[in-house]
Motif scaffolding. Structure first.
Motif, PDB file in Angstrom:
ATOM      1  N   ASN A  58       4.606  -4.397  -4.306  1.00 19.08           N
ATOM      2  CA  ASN A  58       3.230  -3.928  -4.159  1.00 19.08           C
ATOM      3  C   ASN A  58       3.198  -2.659  -3.303  1.00 19.08           C
ATOM      4  N   VAL A  59       2.196  -1.835  -3.549  1.00 21.60           N
ATOM      5  CA  VAL A  59       2.078  -0.546  -2.870  1.00 21.60           C
ATOM      6  C   VAL A  59       0.940  -0.601  -1.862  1.00 21.60           C
ATOM      7  N   LEU A  60       1.195  -0.096  -0.672  1.00 21.02           N
ATOM      8  CA  LEU A  60       0.180  -0.022   0.375  1.00 21.02           C
ATOM      9  C   LEU A  60      -0.263   1.424   0.548  1.00 21.02           C
ATOM     10  N   VAL A  61      -1.569   1.625   0.722  1.00 21.94           N
ATOM     11  CA  VAL A  61      -2.125   2.957   0.937  1.00 21.94           C
ATOM     12  C   VAL A  61      -3.118   2.886   2.084  1.00 21.94           C
ATOM     13  N   SER A  62      -2.961   3.760   3.070  1.00 21.50           N
ATOM     14  CA  SER A  62      -3.952   3.871   4.143  1.00 21.50           C
ATOM     15  C   SER A  62      -5.025   4.866   3.721  1.00 21.50           C
ATOM     16  N   LYS A  63      -6.222   4.691   4.266  1.00 22.58           N
ATOM     17  CA  LYS A  63      -7.362   5.506   3.844  1.00 22.58           C
ATOM     18  C   LYS A  63      -8.146   5.974   5.059  1.00 22.58           C
ATOM     19  N   ASP A  64      -8.504   7.242   5.064  1.00 25.88           N
ATOM     20  CA  ASP A  64      -9.219   7.841   6.182  1.00 25.88           C
ATOM     21  C   ASP A  64     -10.698   7.485   6.145  1.00 25.88           C
ATOM     22  N   ARG A  65     -11.303   7.356   7.316  1.00 26.16           N
ATOM     23  CA  ARG A  65     -12.723   6.990   7.418  1.00 26.16           C
ATOM     24  C   ARG A  65     -13.670   8.124   7.045  1.00 26.16           C
ATOM     25  N   GLN A  66     -13.163   9.365   6.937  1.00 26.34           N
ATOM     26  CA  GLN A  66     -14.055  10.481   6.652  1.00 26.34           C
ATOM     27  C   GLN A  66     -14.549  10.489   5.211  1.00 26.34           C
ATOM     28  N   TYR A  67     -14.011   9.577   4.418  1.00 21.07           N
ATOM     29  CA  TYR A  67     -14.465   9.411   3.048  1.00 21.07           C
ATOM     30  C   TYR A  67     -15.311   8.146   3.005  1.00 21.07           C
ATOM     31  N   PRO A  68     -15.928   7.807   1.843  1.00 20.47           N
ATOM     32  CA  PRO A  68     -16.803   6.632   1.793  1.00 20.47           C
ATOM     33  C   PRO A  68     -16.143   5.386   2.361  1.00 20.47           C
ATOM     34  N   GLY A  69     -16.885   4.665   3.213  1.00 23.28           N
ATOM     35  CA  GLY A  69     -16.369   3.455   3.811  1.00 23.28           C
ATOM     36  C   GLY A  69     -15.694   3.720   5.142  1.00 23.28           C
ATOM     37  N   THR A  70     -15.113   2.664   5.709  1.00 24.93           N
ATOM     38  CA  THR A  70     -14.408   2.779   6.981  1.00 24.93           C
ATOM     39  C   THR A  70     -12.945   3.076   6.717  1.00 24.93           C
ATOM     40  N   GLY A  71     -12.211   3.379   7.798  1.00 20.32           N
ATOM     41  CA  GLY A  71     -10.769   3.471   7.649  1.00 20.32           C
ATOM     42  C   GLY A  71     -10.260   2.132   7.146  1.00 20.32           C
ATOM     43  N   SER A  72      -9.298   2.151   6.241  1.00 23.53           N
ATOM     44  CA  SER A  72      -8.857   0.892   5.650  1.00 23.53           C
ATOM     45  C   SER A  72      -7.410   0.952   5.189  1.00 23.53           C
ATOM     46  N   LEU A  73      -6.885  -0.223   4.847  1.00 19.66           N
ATOM     47  CA  LEU A  73      -5.552  -0.368   4.294  1.00 19.66           C
ATOM     48  C   LEU A  73      -5.680  -1.109   2.973  1.00 19.66           C
ATOM     49  N   LEU A  74      -5.197  -0.487   1.897  1.00 18.38           N
ATOM     50  CA  LEU A  74      -5.328  -1.047   0.558  1.00 18.38           C
ATOM     51  C   LEU A  74      -3.976  -1.538   0.047  1.00 18.38           C
ATOM     52  N   ARG A  75      -4.023  -2.558  -0.815  1.00 11.41           N
ATOM     53  CA  ARG A  75      -2.827  -3.023  -1.520  1.00 11.41           C
ATOM     54  C   ARG A  75      -3.050  -2.836  -3.018  1.00 11.41           C
ATOM     55  N   LEU A  76      -2.079  -2.218  -3.685  1.00 11.07           N
ATOM     56  CA  LEU A  76      -2.154  -1.993  -5.115  1.00 11.07           C
ATOM     57  C   LEU A  76      -1.116  -2.867  -5.800  1.00 11.07           C
ATOM     58  N   SER A  77      -1.560  -3.711  -6.726  1.00  7.83           N
ATOM     59  CA  SER A  77      -0.684  -4.629  -7.437  1.00  7.83           C
ATOM     60  C   SER A  77      -0.804  -4.362  -8.928  1.00  7.83           C
ATOM     61  N   ARG A  78       0.323  -4.362  -9.614  1.00  8.31           N
ATOM     62  CA  ARG A  78       0.302  -4.101 -11.056  1.00  8.31           C
ATOM     63  C   ARG A  78       0.662  -5.365 -11.827  1.00  8.31           C
ATOM     64  N   SER A  79      -0.112  -5.634 -12.882  1.00  8.03           N
ATOM     65  CA  SER A  79       0.154  -6.765 -13.754  1.00  8.03           C
ATOM     66  C   SER A  79      -0.262  -6.393 -15.166  1.00  8.03           C
ATOM     67  N   GLY A  80       0.669  -6.515 -16.109  1.00  4.47           N
ATOM     68  CA  GLY A  80       0.348  -6.212 -17.493  1.00  4.47           C
ATOM     69  C   GLY A  80      -0.091  -4.781 -17.712  1.00  4.47           C
ATOM     70  N   GLY A  81       0.412  -3.860 -16.903  1.00  5.91           N
ATOM     71  CA  GLY A  81       0.067  -2.458 -17.066  1.00  5.91           C
ATOM     72  C   GLY A  81      -1.213  -2.050 -16.372  1.00  5.91           C
ATOM     73  N   THR A  82      -1.891  -3.003 -15.722  1.00  2.56           N
ATOM     74  CA  THR A  82      -3.143  -2.718 -15.004  1.00  2.56           C
ATOM     75  C   THR A  82      -2.903  -2.836 -13.506  1.00  2.56           C
ATOM     76  N   THR A  83      -3.378  -1.845 -12.755  1.00  2.00           N
ATOM     77  CA  THR A  83      -3.235  -1.864 -11.304  1.00  2.00           C
ATOM     78  C   THR A  83      -4.529  -2.340 -10.661  1.00  2.00           C
ATOM     79  N   THR A  84      -4.410  -3.338  -9.787  1.00  4.98           N
ATOM     80  CA  THR A  84      -5.553  -3.905  -9.081  1.00  4.98           C
ATOM     81  C   THR A  84      -5.518  -3.476  -7.621  1.00  4.98           C
ATOM     82  N   GLN A  85      -6.663  -3.065  -7.104  1.00  9.56           N
ATOM     83  CA  GLN A  85      -6.770  -2.666  -5.704  1.00  9.56           C
ATOM     84  C   GLN A  85      -7.446  -3.774  -4.899  1.00  9.56           C
TER      85      GLN A  85
END
Length: 300
Positions: A58-85
């Motif tokens: 699984n892939v982890l991505v950090s996200k800056d608060r200066q964009y929509p929402g708060t600062g956050s940490l996302l996990r991206l998982s792929r199954s059957g060719g589709t990536t889920t956040q």
């Protein structure tokens, strides 16, 4: 992530804060051909900063608060060719997460430039998302100011720090952080370090720093730092570099460097020879927009 959905070892992953009409993305780049494709696009990826890969793929991505929402940490998982956040953690101690790395035991570390004011290194439980501040400075004279971070083979954490916003700012530097106590030890300071943006450790234990403004003309480059003495050596500078921003090390020791304003005419992924410093363009231009992190998918 199941074996059939895992990204092939050696694949290069790039986080992009503004790809495809400011949607944000994670790109996959073939290390042989340089051809790119999307691993994930849109969703919560606008403002993506750092990128890391967990042991299960699984892939982890950090996200800056200066964009929509708060600062956050996302996990991206792929199954059957589709990536889920999904959101691993958000809010709390996060203000401006700028980099993420996975420790050997699976715990996640996030560098946040403004957490607690002077910046902090935050440990995140990969299952519950619980945040624990590992390292922070209470001193306005010596703020943490973290940029990129990585984990050395012995488990210690290596962080690049920006020059501080005080009357007599400490020099930009490389520090080592104890993974248990959070105590900081300076490895190297000043010298060629001006605006260090990211850091990696090569297979021999050398610390490699990408600096956006080092050297004559402020075109930036790559600096090797001896982990014991702190001595600095130029690896690559000038050439097509303008403001290099992120670094990763491939299995053969080659260096991957991103530069969004490269002399090639746009966001570029370079492969750099660690011995000669020779720069090769691996991928450049659209669909890249604002590359913020680079990671190589490890082997089994």
């Amino acid at each position: 992530m199941s074996a059939q959905n895992k990204i092939p070892a050696g694949t290069i992953l790039l986080s992009d804060s503004e790809a495809f009409g400011c949607q944000g993305a994670v790109h996959m780049v073939d290390p042989g051909t340089g051809l790119s494709s999307f691993f994930a696009l849109g969703g919560d990826l606008v403002g993506a900063t750092g990128i890391a890969v967990e042991a299960d793929g699984n892939v982890l991505v950090s996200k800056d608060r200066q964009y929509p929402g708060t600062g956050s940490l996302l996990r991206l998982s792929r199954s059957g060719g589709t990536t889920t956040q999904s959101v691993v953690a958000d809010g709390g101690n996060f203000v401006a997460p700028c980099a993420v790395v996975v420790e050997g035991n699976g715990r996640i570390l996030v560098a946040d430039l403004f957490s607690r004011g002077p910046g902090a290194i935050i440990r995140v439980n990969p299952v519950t998302g619980k945040q624990t501040v590992l390292s922070v400075s209470d001193s306005k004279i010596d703020p943490l100011r973290p940029g990129g971070l990585c984990v050395a083979a012995d488990g210690t954490i290596v962080v690049v720090e920006q020059a501080g916003p005080v009357a007599e700012p400490p020099s930009a530097r490389v520090v080592r952080i104890d993974p248990t106590s959070g105590a900081r030890t300076v490895v190297s300071s000043g010298g060629a370090l001006v605006s260090p943006a990211d850091v990696a450790v090569d297979h021999e234990g050398n610390i490699l720093v990408v600096d956006a403004n080092a050297f004559d003309g402020f075109s930036g480059g790559v600096i090797k730092v001896d982990p014991v003495s702190g001595a600095q050596t130029v690896v690559s500078s000038g050439g097509n570099f303008d403001s290099p921003a992120a670094i990763a090390v491939e299995a053969d020791g080659s260096l991957l460097i991103t530069d969004n304003t490269a002399a090639t005419g746009g966001p570029t992924l370079f492969r750099v020879d660690p011995t000669t410093g020779e720069q090769h363009v691996l991928a450049s231009g659209l669909p890249f927009r604002s590359l913020t992190g680079v990671k190589v998918v490890p082997g089994a």
